[in-house]
Scaffold this motif. Structure first.
Motif, PDB file in Angstrom:
ATOM      1  N   LEU A  26       0.847  -1.189   0.000  1.00  0.00           N
ATOM      2  CA  LEU A  26       0.000   0.000   0.000  1.00  0.00           C
ATOM      3  C   LEU A  26       0.884   1.240   0.000  1.00  0.00           C
ATOM      4  O   LEU A  26       1.792   1.375   0.820  1.00  0.00           O
ATOM      5  CB  LEU A  26      -0.919   0.004   1.218  1.00  0.00           C
ATOM      6  N   ARG A  27       0.610   2.149  -0.921  1.00  0.00           N
ATOM      7  CA  ARG A  27       1.421   3.370  -1.003  1.00  0.00           C
ATOM      8  C   ARG A  27       1.040   4.373   0.083  1.00  0.00           C
ATOM      9  O   ARG A  27       1.820   5.258   0.416  1.00  0.00           O
ATOM     10  CB  ARG A  27       1.244   4.008  -2.387  1.00  0.00           C
ATOM     11  N   ALA A  28      -0.148   4.241   0.621  1.00  0.00           N
ATOM     12  CA  ALA A  28      -0.583   5.139   1.696  1.00  0.00           C
ATOM     13  C   ALA A  28       0.286   4.938   2.941  1.00  0.00           C
ATOM     14  O   ALA A  28       0.897   3.879   3.130  1.00  0.00           O
ATOM     15  CB  ALA A  28      -2.048   4.870   2.031  1.00  0.00           C
ATOM     16  N   ARG A  29       0.323   5.958   3.790  1.00  0.00           N
ATOM     17  CA  ARG A  29       1.007   5.832   5.080  1.00  0.00           C
ATOM     18  C   ARG A  29       0.076   5.070   6.013  1.00  0.00           C
ATOM     19  O   ARG A  29      -0.974   5.589   6.409  1.00  0.00           O
ATOM     20  CB  ARG A  29       1.336   7.204   5.659  1.00  0.00           C
ATOM     21  N   ARG A 344      -2.338  -6.483  -6.902  1.00  0.00           N
ATOM     22  CA  ARG A 344      -3.649  -6.162  -7.462  1.00  0.00           C
ATOM     23  C   ARG A 344      -4.631  -5.775  -6.355  1.00  0.00           C
ATOM     24  O   ARG A 344      -5.389  -4.821  -6.485  1.00  0.00           O
ATOM     25  CB  ARG A 344      -4.183  -7.365  -8.248  1.00  0.00           C
ATOM     26  N   GLN A 345      -4.591  -6.519  -5.261  1.00  0.00           N
ATOM     27  CA  GLN A 345      -5.449  -6.208  -4.121  1.00  0.00           C
ATOM     28  C   GLN A 345      -5.140  -4.817  -3.569  1.00  0.00           C
ATOM     29  O   GLN A 345      -6.050  -4.026  -3.307  1.00  0.00           O
ATOM     30  CB  GLN A 345      -5.255  -7.252  -3.024  1.00  0.00           C
ATOM     31  N   ALA A 346      -3.852  -4.507  -3.399  1.00  0.00           N
ATOM     32  CA  ALA A 346      -3.456  -3.201  -2.864  1.00  0.00           C
ATOM     33  C   ALA A 346      -3.917  -2.077  -3.775  1.00  0.00           C
ATOM     34  O   ALA A 346      -4.420  -1.041  -3.312  1.00  0.00           O
ATOM     35  CB  ALA A 346      -1.934  -3.152  -2.689  1.00  0.00           C
ATOM     36  N   ASP A 347      -3.775  -2.259  -5.081  1.00  0.00           N
ATOM     37  CA  ASP A 347      -4.201  -1.235  -6.035  1.00  0.00           C
ATOM     38  C   ASP A 347      -5.707  -1.005  -5.962  1.00  0.00           C
ATOM     39  O   ASP A 347      -6.170   0.148  -5.960  1.00  0.00           O
ATOM     40  CB  ASP A 347      -3.791  -1.647  -7.446  1.00  0.00           C
ATOM     41  N   GLN A 348      -6.483  -2.077  -5.873  1.00  0.00           N
ATOM     42  CA  GLN A 348      -7.935  -1.941  -5.796  1.00  0.00           C
ATOM     43  C   GLN A 348      -8.355  -1.206  -4.528  1.00  0.00           C
ATOM     44  O   GLN A 348      -9.258  -0.360  -4.560  1.00  0.00           O
ATOM     45  CB  GLN A 348      -8.602  -3.315  -5.858  1.00  0.00           C
ATOM     46  N   GLU A 350      -6.553   0.950  -2.703  1.00  0.00           N
ATOM     47  CA  GLU A 350      -6.161   2.359  -2.725  1.00  0.00           C
ATOM     48  C   GLU A 350      -7.076   3.173  -3.633  1.00  0.00           C
ATOM     49  O   GLU A 350      -7.409   4.322  -3.322  1.00  0.00           O
ATOM     50  CB  GLU A 350      -4.702   2.489  -3.144  1.00  0.00           C
ATOM     51  N   ARG A 351      -7.506   2.579  -4.736  1.00  0.00           N
ATOM     52  CA  ARG A 351      -8.467   3.267  -5.595  1.00  0.00           C
ATOM     53  C   ARG A 351      -9.803   3.458  -4.875  1.00  0.00           C
ATOM     54  O   ARG A 351     -10.472   4.485  -5.044  1.00  0.00           O
ATOM     55  CB  ARG A 351      -8.646   2.490  -6.896  1.00  0.00           C
ATOM     56  N   LEU A 352     -10.166   2.491  -4.092  1.00  0.00           N
ATOM     57  CA  LEU A 352     -11.394   2.603  -3.303  1.00  0.00           C
ATOM     58  C   LEU A 352     -11.280   3.725  -2.272  1.00  0.00           C
ATOM     59  O   LEU A 352     -12.201   4.548  -2.112  1.00  0.00           O
ATOM     60  CB  LEU A 352     -11.674   1.275  -2.614  1.00  0.00           C
ATOM     61  N   TYR A 353     -10.145   3.808  -1.572  1.00  0.00           N
ATOM     62  CA  TYR A 353      -9.924   4.887  -0.606  1.00  0.00           C
ATOM     63  C   TYR A 353     -10.053   6.252  -1.295  1.00  0.00           C
ATOM     64  O   TYR A 353     -10.740   7.163  -0.790  1.00  0.00           O
ATOM     65  CB  TYR A 353      -8.523   4.793   0.016  1.00  0.00           C
ATOM     66  N   LEU A 354      -9.367   6.398  -2.425  1.00  0.00           N
ATOM     67  CA  LEU A 354      -9.373   7.685  -3.133  1.00  0.00           C
ATOM     68  C   LEU A 354     -10.768   8.053  -3.610  1.00  0.00           C
ATOM     69  O   LEU A 354     -11.161   9.218  -3.564  1.00  0.00           O
ATOM     70  CB  LEU A 354      -8.394   7.627  -4.305  1.00  0.00           C
ATOM     71  N   ARG A 355     -11.513   7.062  -4.054  1.00  0.00           N
ATOM     72  CA  ARG A 355     -12.878   7.340  -4.501  1.00  0.00           C
ATOM     73  C   ARG A 355     -13.741   7.851  -3.359  1.00  0.00           C
ATOM     74  O   ARG A 355     -14.496   8.817  -3.506  1.00  0.00           O
ATOM     75  CB  ARG A 355     -13.495   6.058  -5.085  1.00  0.00           C
ATOM     76  N   LEU A 356     -13.606   7.241  -2.184  1.00  0.00           N
ATOM     77  CA  LEU A 356     -14.382   7.679  -1.031  1.00  0.00           C
ATOM     78  C   LEU A 356     -13.968   9.068  -0.567  1.00  0.00           C
ATOM     79  O   LEU A 356     -14.783   9.831  -0.026  1.00  0.00           O
ATOM     80  CB  LEU A 356     -14.231   6.678   0.117  1.00  0.00           C
ATOM     81  N   LEU A 357     -12.697   9.409  -0.776  1.00  0.00           N
ATOM     82  CA  LEU A 357     -12.207  10.736  -0.382  1.00  0.00           C
ATOM     83  C   LEU A 357     -12.465  11.798  -1.458  1.00  0.00           C
ATOM     84  O   LEU A 357     -12.110  12.956  -1.278  1.00  0.00           O
ATOM     85  CB  LEU A 357     -10.705  10.664  -0.084  1.00  0.00           C
ATOM     86  N   GLY A 358     -13.052  11.362  -2.579  1.00  0.00           N
ATOM     87  CA  GLY A 358     -13.365  12.325  -3.662  1.00  0.00           C
ATOM     88  C   GLY A 358     -12.187  12.688  -4.487  1.00  0.00           C
ATOM     89  O   GLY A 358     -12.196  13.721  -5.177  1.00  0.00           O
ATOM     90  N   ALA A 359     -11.142  11.851  -4.477  1.00  0.00           N
ATOM     91  CA  ALA A 359      -9.951  12.128  -5.290  1.00  0.00           C
ATOM     92  C   ALA A 359      -9.861  11.084  -6.393  1.00  0.00           C
ATOM     93  O   ALA A 359     -10.174   9.910  -6.178  1.00  0.00           O
ATOM     94  CB  ALA A 359      -8.691  12.076  -4.419  1.00  0.00           C
TER      95      ALA A 359
END
Length: 364
Positions: A26-29, A344-348, A350-359
């Motif tokens: 995961l690229r997030a902290r 693949r799991q990590a990418d999915q 992180e995209r989900l997190y960004l979508r929920l944050l509106g980014a």
């Protein structure tokens, strides 16, 4: 982006090992909050440099844990709270809502038809889960099987996203030298036929069927990796069967690869699974697998996991006997390992997190 993963415990169970495997990709902290206990997985996560916060929850009704979690979340200003396992989902989602965390996600790892995390499902358990689910934004199901069970419980399909568990196939690749060293450490001769069982020693895993299958298999040894409430009963069962010297209780281990390298077959006799991480890890290690039920295999296109076969419980002893008579060679990792790559799991996620944050996710 700053993410707090909240999990009930960090012993060496499937969900716990899954979180440990995911964090490096995961690229997030990321940070972790564990409600109860410590365990070998917590130590491994800390050694990797990820902070682990110990909430010190005492029992299922320790409501003070909610306050401690909420203070942690407010103080460290997380963008996302991601909860794992039943108790963490109930307490973590409430604490995240009290702390005004922008995005609240839960992963459901362990909902069965009749049990959740080893506990029998009751009306009150289901009601509490559904009430806490409303406090989050989305629930991640680790397989279509789990998504269907959540929907039958009453979680709206619009709030469910399927993100399969991930495995780092390279981290579980077979190693012949590691096999020899591990067998020497365990006192196993190279000629022994080693049947492996990996998971919590709880009733639903049905490891008792493996012990009952041992007596007629003269040169077979059962290697059980994990701990749980059934260990005393399984030890007693081995004594009753006259096979106590042929059952090795390895306990919790952060190095499942070494133990799988020492095995000749993985047997997963549970008839109620939500995914089956150990099965995919075994396939990555080149092991043939006999399983009772495994959504990780059954949800894939036919032929994706040729080394894994579904076996009815009454035929397990016969199948193991056949393999013991003609020990199979190591198999190449099948397509299933690639399809469940942890990256693949990590990418999915992180995209989900960004979508929920509106980014919008950025393309690399």
């Amino acid at each position: 982006m700053k993410v707090l993963h909240v999990i009930t415990g960090l012993a060496a169970g499937g969900a716990e090992q899954q979180l440990r495997s995911l964090l490096p990709y995961l690229r997030a902290r990321c940070e972790v909050a564990v409600l109860t206990g410590h365990g070998v997985v917590a130590e491994a996560i800390e050694r990797s440099g990820v902070p682990v916060h110990h909430v010190g929850m005492r029992g299922n009704r320790d409501l003070r844990a909610v306050g401690r979690l909420a203070r942690l979340m407010r103080g460290r200003r997380y963008d996302v709270v991601h909860t794992h396992l039943y108790r963490a989902c109930v307490y973590g989602r409430l604490a995240a809502r009290l702390a005004n965390v922008p995005a609240i996600v839960a992963t459901e790892h362990s909902i069965g038809r009749e049990h959740v995390e080893g506990r029998r499902l009751t009306r009150s358990i289901r009601a509490l889960y559904l009430a806490s689910e409303l406090l989050g934004h989305l629930t991640v199901a680790v397989s279509p099987t789990v998504a269907d069970r959540l929907a039958r419980w009453g979680v709206p399909r619009s709030r469910i996203v399927v993100v399969p568990n991930g495995v780092d196939g390279a981290a579980f690749g077979f190693d012949a030298a590691l096999r020899r060293r591990t067998r020497e450490r365990l006192g196993l001769p190279e000629s022994a036929f080693v049947i492996g069982g990996v998971g919590r020693l709880e009733p639903g895993k049905r490891f008792d069927t493996l012990i009952r299958a041992l007596p007629p298999l003269e040169h077979a040894v059962l290697l059980l990796v994990g701990s749980g409430s059934c260990e005393p009963r399984l030890r007693e069962l081995a004594r009753e069967a006259g096979a106590e010297h042929r059952v090795i209780f390895a306990g919790e281990s952060p190095d499942v690869r070494a133990l799988m390298s020492a095995m000749d077959v993985l047997a997963a006799p549970s008839m109620e699974e939500t995914f089956g991480v150990a099965v995919v890890e075994a396939l990555a290690c080149g092991l043939p697998v006999l399983y009772g039920t495994c959504p990780a295999v059954e949800d894939l296109p036919p032929g994706s996991a040729p080394g894994a076969r579904r076996v009815e419980p009454h035929r397990l002893a016969e199948e193991l006997s056949g393999l013991a008579a003609r020990p199979p060679r190591r198999l190449p990792p099948p397509d299933a390992v690639r399809l469940y790559d942890v990256r693949r799991q990590a990418d999915q996620l992180e995209r989900l997190y960004l979508r929920l944050l509106g980014a919008e996710p950025t393309e690399e």
